[in-house]
Design an enzyme around this catalytic site. Structure first.
Site, PDB file in Angstrom:
ATOM      1  CD  GLU A  36      -2.811   0.722  -0.088  1.00 27.31           C
ATOM      2  OE1 GLU A  36      -3.394  -0.397  -0.582  1.00 27.31           O
ATOM      3  OE2 GLU A  36      -2.989   1.696  -0.801  1.00 27.31           O
ATOM      4  CB  SER A  37       1.973   3.360  -2.622  1.00 26.68           C
ATOM      5  OG  SER A  37       0.461   4.005  -3.049  1.00 26.68           O
TER       6      SER A  37
ATOM      7  CB  CYS B 216       2.601  -2.815  -7.519  1.00 27.24           C
ATOM      8  SG  CYS B 216       0.964  -2.816  -7.559  1.00 27.24           S
TER       9      CYS B 216
ATOM     10  CB  ILE C  42      -2.508  -7.283  -7.394  1.00 19.27           C
ATOM     11  CG1 ILE C  42      -2.022  -8.509  -7.799  1.00 19.27           C
ATOM     12  CG2 ILE C  42      -3.572  -7.103  -6.018  1.00 19.27           C
ATOM     13  CD1 ILE C  42      -1.160  -9.392  -6.512  1.00 19.27           C
ATOM     14  NE  ARG C  43      -5.938  -2.924  -3.611  1.00 16.74           N
ATOM     15  CZ  ARG C  43      -5.712  -1.647  -3.072  1.00 16.74           C
ATOM     16  NH1 ARG C  43      -6.199  -0.605  -3.643  1.00 16.74           N
ATOM     17  NH2 ARG C  43      -4.974  -1.611  -2.129  1.00 16.74           N
TER      18      ARG C  43
ATOM     19  CG  HIS D   1       2.719  -7.963  -7.840  1.00 13.38           C
ATOM     20  ND1 HIS D   1       3.277  -7.198  -6.715  1.00 13.38           N
ATOM     21  CD2 HIS D   1       1.700  -7.088  -8.393  1.00 13.38           C
ATOM     22  CE1 HIS D   1       2.401  -6.311  -6.278  1.00 13.38           C
ATOM     23  NE2 HIS D   1       1.526  -6.288  -7.233  1.00 13.38           N
TER      24      HIS D   1
ATOM     25  CD  GLU E 248       6.570  -8.692  -6.496  1.00 16.56           C
ATOM     26  OE1 GLU E 248       6.804  -8.703  -7.312  1.00 16.56           O
ATOM     27  OE2 GLU E 248       5.654  -8.392  -5.791  1.00 16.56           O
TER      28      GLU E 248
HETATM   29  N1  GLN Z   1      -2.847  -0.090  -5.005  1.00 15.97           N
HETATM   30  C1  GLN Z   1      -1.783   0.028  -4.376  1.00 15.97           C
HETATM   31  C2  GLN Z   1      -1.157   1.118  -4.250  1.00 15.97           C
HETATM   32  O1  GLN Z   1      -1.060   2.240  -4.854  1.00 15.97           O
HETATM   33  C3  GLN Z   1      -0.820  -0.903  -5.162  1.00 15.97           C
HETATM   34  C4  GLN Z   1      -0.985  -2.396  -5.167  1.00 15.97           C
HETATM   35  C5  GLN Z   1      -0.103  -3.212  -5.202  1.00 15.97           C
HETATM   36  O2  GLN Z   1       1.187  -2.859  -4.789  1.00 15.97           O
HETATM   37  N2  GLN Z   1      -0.280  -4.587  -5.286  1.00 15.97           N
HETATM   38  O3  GLN Z   1      -0.641   1.467  -3.133  1.00 15.97           O
END
Ligand code: GLN
Length: 201
Positions: free
Chosen positions: A57-58, A85, A141-142, A177, A179
């Site tokens: 989560e950034s 991400c 993922i998101r 991702h 990884e």
């Molecule tokens: N949506 C997340 C963000 O902006 C990133 C998602 C992720 O790292 N898988 O923090």
């Protein structure tokens, strides 16, 4: 040359990055004197040649970077950064969300969660510029996308919504991702570019 690789371990996919870099090093023929370790404070960065900034989560990672006094040390870090991400969001110069204090290490603007609710998570096979062999199986993922880049940024892959893979000097950033799964080609390519070559005879 022995490798010293740090993984920013404040929140997110930390163990997956450690495992992926260990596998990449093993495949490149490195022995036990090459290390992959967690970075939580500025002293941990001193010996690193490379740093991974994981997904997660950034907004949270950003807050913890500030809280742990890592903002300036990461900005002046001399090695290469492998950002995925949420890590990609943090590397940008411009992020719309005011809760993110971006590091400004890659000249780019990033949109968080750019694929919207219906496509929160999906997979795709990408033919990444300069990557030999089969298309890369990418898990999103998101995921964010990069909406604009400066002239020194090399775009490696783009989808309809924007750029999802790029490099800038020693740094690379992916909105998916690498990884996850055990395809280590992107890790190995990153290490080669930093001069961390294999030790296989
Ligand atoms: N949506 C997340 C963000 O902006 C990133 C998602 C992720 O790292 N898988 O923090």
């Amino acid at each position: 040359m022995d490798a010293k690789i740090g993984v920013l371990a404040l929140q997110g996919n930390v163990s997956e990055h450690i495992d992926a870099f260990l596998l990449a090093l093993e495949r490149m023929g490195h022995g036990p004197s090459s290390e992959v370790f967690e970075v939580r404070s500025p002293v941990d960065l001193v010996d690193c040649q490379a740093l991974a900034i994981p997904g997660g989560e950034s907004t949270t990672i950003s807050r913890l970077i500030d809280k742990n006094g890592l903002y300036e040390p990461i900005r002046s870090f001399n090695g290469g950064i492998f950002a995925t991400c949420a890590g990609m969001v943090l590397m940008a110069t411009t992020v719309e969300d005011p809760r993110v204090h971006p590091l400004g290490l890659i000249d780019m603007a990033v949109d968080r969660n750019a694929f919207g609710r219906q496509r929160e998570s999906f997979e795709a096979d990408l033919v990444i510029e300069g990557l030999q062999g089969n298309p890369f199986h990418a898990v999103f993922i998101r995921a964010p996308v990069v909406t604009s880049v400066g002239k020194d940024v090399r775009v490696l892959f783009r989808v309809e919504q924007g750029i999802v893979a790029l490099e800038h000097g020693k740094h690379v950033a992916f909105s998916f991702h690498p990884e996850l799964g055990n395809d280590t080609r992107l890790h190995e390519r990153f290490l080669h570019k930093l001069g961390i070559t294999g030790q296989r005879k």
